[in-house]
Motif scaffolding. Structure first.
Motif, PDB file in Angstrom:
ATOM      1  N   GLU A 137       0.832  -1.209   0.000  1.00 44.07           N
ATOM      2  CA  GLU A 137       0.000   0.000   0.000  1.00 44.07           C
ATOM      3  C   GLU A 137       0.864   1.256   0.000  1.00 44.07           C
ATOM      4  N   VAL A 138       1.930   1.238   0.810  1.00 46.16           N
ATOM      5  CA  VAL A 138       2.838   2.395   0.879  1.00 46.16           C
ATOM      6  C   VAL A 138       3.523   2.613  -0.455  1.00 46.16           C
ATOM      7  N   LEU A 139       4.023   1.509  -1.062  1.00 46.60           N
ATOM      8  CA  LEU A 139       4.700   1.638  -2.354  1.00 46.60           C
ATOM      9  C   LEU A 139       3.751   2.176  -3.421  1.00 46.60           C
ATOM     10  N   LEU A 140       2.509   1.675  -3.401  1.00 44.64           N
ATOM     11  CA  LEU A 140       1.521   2.138  -4.373  1.00 44.64           C
ATOM     12  C   LEU A 140       1.229   3.628  -4.176  1.00 44.64           C
ATOM     13  N   ILE A 141       1.009   4.017  -2.920  1.00 46.58           N
ATOM     14  CA  ILE A 141       0.728   5.435  -2.638  1.00 46.58           C
ATOM     15  C   ILE A 141       1.925   6.311  -3.006  1.00 46.58           C
ATOM     16  N   PHE A 142       3.138   5.828  -2.717  1.00 45.81           N
ATOM     17  CA  PHE A 142       4.340   6.615  -2.997  1.00 45.81           C
ATOM     18  C   PHE A 142       4.507   6.845  -4.508  1.00 45.81           C
ATOM     19  N   PHE A 143       4.394   5.774  -5.294  1.00 38.33           N
ATOM     20  CA  PHE A 143       4.608   5.914  -6.737  1.00 38.33           C
ATOM     21  C   PHE A 143       3.488   6.723  -7.402  1.00 38.33           C
ATOM     22  N   VAL A 144       2.253   6.484  -6.975  1.00 42.43           N
ATOM     23  CA  VAL A 144       1.145   7.283  -7.522  1.00 42.43           C
ATOM     24  C   VAL A 144       1.282   8.746  -7.100  1.00 42.43           C
TER      25      VAL A 144
ATOM     26  N   THR B  69       5.974  24.144  -4.174  1.00 37.75           N
ATOM     27  CA  THR B  69       4.782  23.284  -4.163  1.00 37.75           C
ATOM     28  C   THR B  69       5.179  21.816  -4.109  1.00 37.75           C
ATOM     29  N   LYS B  70       6.250  21.471  -4.818  1.00 35.97           N
ATOM     30  CA  LYS B  70       6.739  20.094  -4.823  1.00 35.97           C
ATOM     31  C   LYS B  70       7.147  19.652  -3.419  1.00 35.97           C
ATOM     32  N   ILE B  71       7.833  20.534  -2.703  1.00 32.89           N
ATOM     33  CA  ILE B  71       8.265  20.203  -1.337  1.00 32.89           C
ATOM     34  C   ILE B  71       7.056  19.997  -0.430  1.00 32.89           C
ATOM     35  N   ILE B  72       6.087  20.909  -0.514  1.00 35.07           N
ATOM     36  CA  ILE B  72       4.890  20.801   0.319  1.00 35.07           C
ATOM     37  C   ILE B  72       4.142  19.499   0.042  1.00 35.07           C
ATOM     38  N   LEU B  73       4.008  19.150  -1.240  1.00 33.01           N
ATOM     39  CA  LEU B  73       3.287  17.926  -1.595  1.00 33.01           C
ATOM     40  C   LEU B  73       4.031  16.680  -1.113  1.00 33.01           C
ATOM     41  N   TYR B  74       5.365  16.697  -1.177  1.00 33.72           N
ATOM     42  CA  TYR B  74       6.132  15.553  -0.672  1.00 33.72           C
ATOM     43  C   TYR B  74       5.982  15.429   0.841  1.00 33.72           C
TER      44      TYR B  74
ATOM     45  N   LYS C 180       4.754  15.207  -9.933  1.00 33.77           N
ATOM     46  CA  LYS C 180       5.434  15.617 -11.164  1.00 33.77           C
ATOM     47  C   LYS C 180       4.469  16.288 -12.136  1.00 33.77           C
ATOM     48  N   VAL C 181       3.243  15.763 -12.192  1.00 34.32           N
ATOM     49  CA  VAL C 181       2.232  16.368 -13.066  1.00 34.32           C
ATOM     50  C   VAL C 181       1.905  17.781 -12.585  1.00 34.32           C
ATOM     51  N   CYS C 182       1.746  17.938 -11.256  1.00 30.02           N
ATOM     52  CA  CYS C 182       1.463  19.265 -10.692  1.00 30.02           C
ATOM     53  C   CYS C 182       2.604  20.235 -10.964  1.00 30.02           C
ATOM     54  N   GLU C 183       3.845  19.746 -10.840  1.00 29.84           N
ATOM     55  CA  GLU C 183       5.015  20.600 -11.084  1.00 29.84           C
ATOM     56  C   GLU C 183       5.041  21.099 -12.528  1.00 29.84           C
ATOM     57  N   LYS C 184       4.824  20.192 -13.474  1.00 28.42           N
ATOM     58  CA  LYS C 184       4.805  20.590 -14.888  1.00 28.42           C
ATOM     59  C   LYS C 184       3.647  21.537 -15.184  1.00 28.42           C
ATOM     60  N   LEU C 185       2.509  21.299 -14.541  1.00 26.00           N
ATOM     61  CA  LEU C 185       1.333  22.149 -14.757  1.00 26.00           C
ATOM     62  C   LEU C 185       1.596  23.571 -14.263  1.00 26.00           C
ATOM     63  N   ILE C 186       2.248  23.686 -13.111  1.00 29.39           N
ATOM     64  CA  ILE C 186       2.550  25.013 -12.561  1.00 29.39           C
ATOM     65  C   ILE C 186       3.526  25.758 -13.467  1.00 29.39           C
ATOM     66  N   ILE C 187       4.570  25.074 -13.932  1.00 28.61           N
ATOM     67  CA  ILE C 187       5.557  25.711 -14.814  1.00 28.61           C
ATOM     68  C   ILE C 187       4.892  26.158 -16.108  1.00 28.61           C
ATOM     69  N   ARG C 188       4.011  25.313 -16.659  1.00 29.20           N
ATOM     70  CA  ARG C 188       3.321  25.662 -17.900  1.00 29.20           C
ATOM     71  C   ARG C 188       2.379  26.851 -17.683  1.00 29.20           C
ATOM     72  N   THR C 189       1.670  26.850 -16.542  1.00 27.68           N
ATOM     73  CA  THR C 189       0.717  27.931 -16.256  1.00 27.68           C
ATOM     74  C   THR C 189       1.429  29.249 -16.047  1.00 27.68           C
ATOM     75  N   THR C 190       2.518  29.248 -15.271  1.00 28.12           N
ATOM     76  CA  THR C 190       3.261  30.487 -15.039  1.00 28.12           C
ATOM     77  C   THR C 190       3.903  30.989 -16.325  1.00 28.12           C
TER      78      THR C 190
END
Length: 272
Positions: free
Chosen positions: A24-31, A64-69, A37-47
């Protein structure tokens, strides 16, 4: 054989829940990592589409990446039974301690982000702030560098700069030149007015599609103050202003107009 089976099932009952938790942890971690990564790319594209400075966009994405991690790690810790409330409290206490230690730097940092996002001025603009003025040669995340007209470098903290009244001289393409011309009470102000209009007309850098204003501004103690307003390109402001003032003085001398100045008459009375 029965003993072996019982031992196997007993161990399986202990290992299985741990194994499922690990899966469960591995699944949650990879997902979670994929979503981050998707959020990071979305923010860079939006800005980027919002024409925000690339440095600011990169910082927002990294922050944002740090906060999400951190949120992801808290969620994983909760799966293993770690009290998330205590975990969040510890993280908050560490963040508060770091924030207090770096209060001034964080204020400058926040000010730099505001300047880069809101863009009250950009590199190359001539600004006036807190009695200091110059051309912005560098806008960093914490400090802004100005170069004065006499080639001095002024370093301003962005925290102070973002909270101060600021004049951006070169923001607009055009500027108005205001000159006060003192005229003697004995001179013909209609002739002076015509002279100033001719000076504006003959100057090639004065904008002809904008109105030239010549008017009586004030009756002073020793002179009449004539207002003279013309429009020029922002880059031509100082050269044209100096040129106009010199031309006004020379033309007034040629036409016999007087430039009055304050003077005092002293009378010595003979006591004899």
């Amino acid at each position: 054989m029965l003993l072996v089976s019982d031992s196997f099932f007993n161990n399986w009952n202990i290992i299985a829940p741990i194994g499922w938790k690990i899966l469960e942890v591995l699944l949650i971690f990879f997902v979670g990592r994929k979503l981050i990564k998707v959020c990071e790319k979305l923010i860079i594209r939006t800005t980027g589409k919002a024409e925000i400075d690339p440095g600011v966009g990169s910082f927002i994405a990294s922050f944002t990446k740090i906060i999400l991690y951190v949120i992801l790690l808290v969620a994983i810790a909760g799966i293993f039974g770690v009290p998330t409330a205590s975990f969040i409290t510890i993280i908050g206490s560490c963040g508060l301690a770091v924030g207090l230690a770096l209060q001034g730097s964080l204020q400058n940092f926040a000010g730099g982000v505001l300047i880069l996002v809101m863009k009250p001025f950009v590199t190359g603009d001539y600004i006036i702030v807190n009695g200091l003025e110059g051309t912005a040669t560098s806008i960093d995340i914490c400090y802004t560098k100005l170069t004065t007209v006499d080639n001095k470098v002024v370093i301003l903290p962005n925290g102070t700069l973002s909270n101060s009244n600021l004049i951006n001289v070169s923001k607009e393409k055009f500027r108005r030149i205001d000159i006060m011309v003192p005229v003697s009470y004995n001179d013909d102000i209609r002739g002076v007015k015509q002279m100033l209009e001719e000076i504006a007309e003959n100057n090639t850098r004065v904008l002809k599609d904008r109105q030239v204003d010549v008017f009586v501004n004030e009756f002073d103690n020793s002179s009449i103050q004539m207002g003279f307003r013309t429009w020029v390109k922002s880059s031509d402001y100082w050269p044209v202003k100096w040129e106009l003032m010199e031309t006004i003085k020379l033309t007034m001398d040629e036409r016999g107009y007087t430039v009055p100045f304050s003077q005092m008459d002293v009378f010595i009375k003979n006591q004899k």
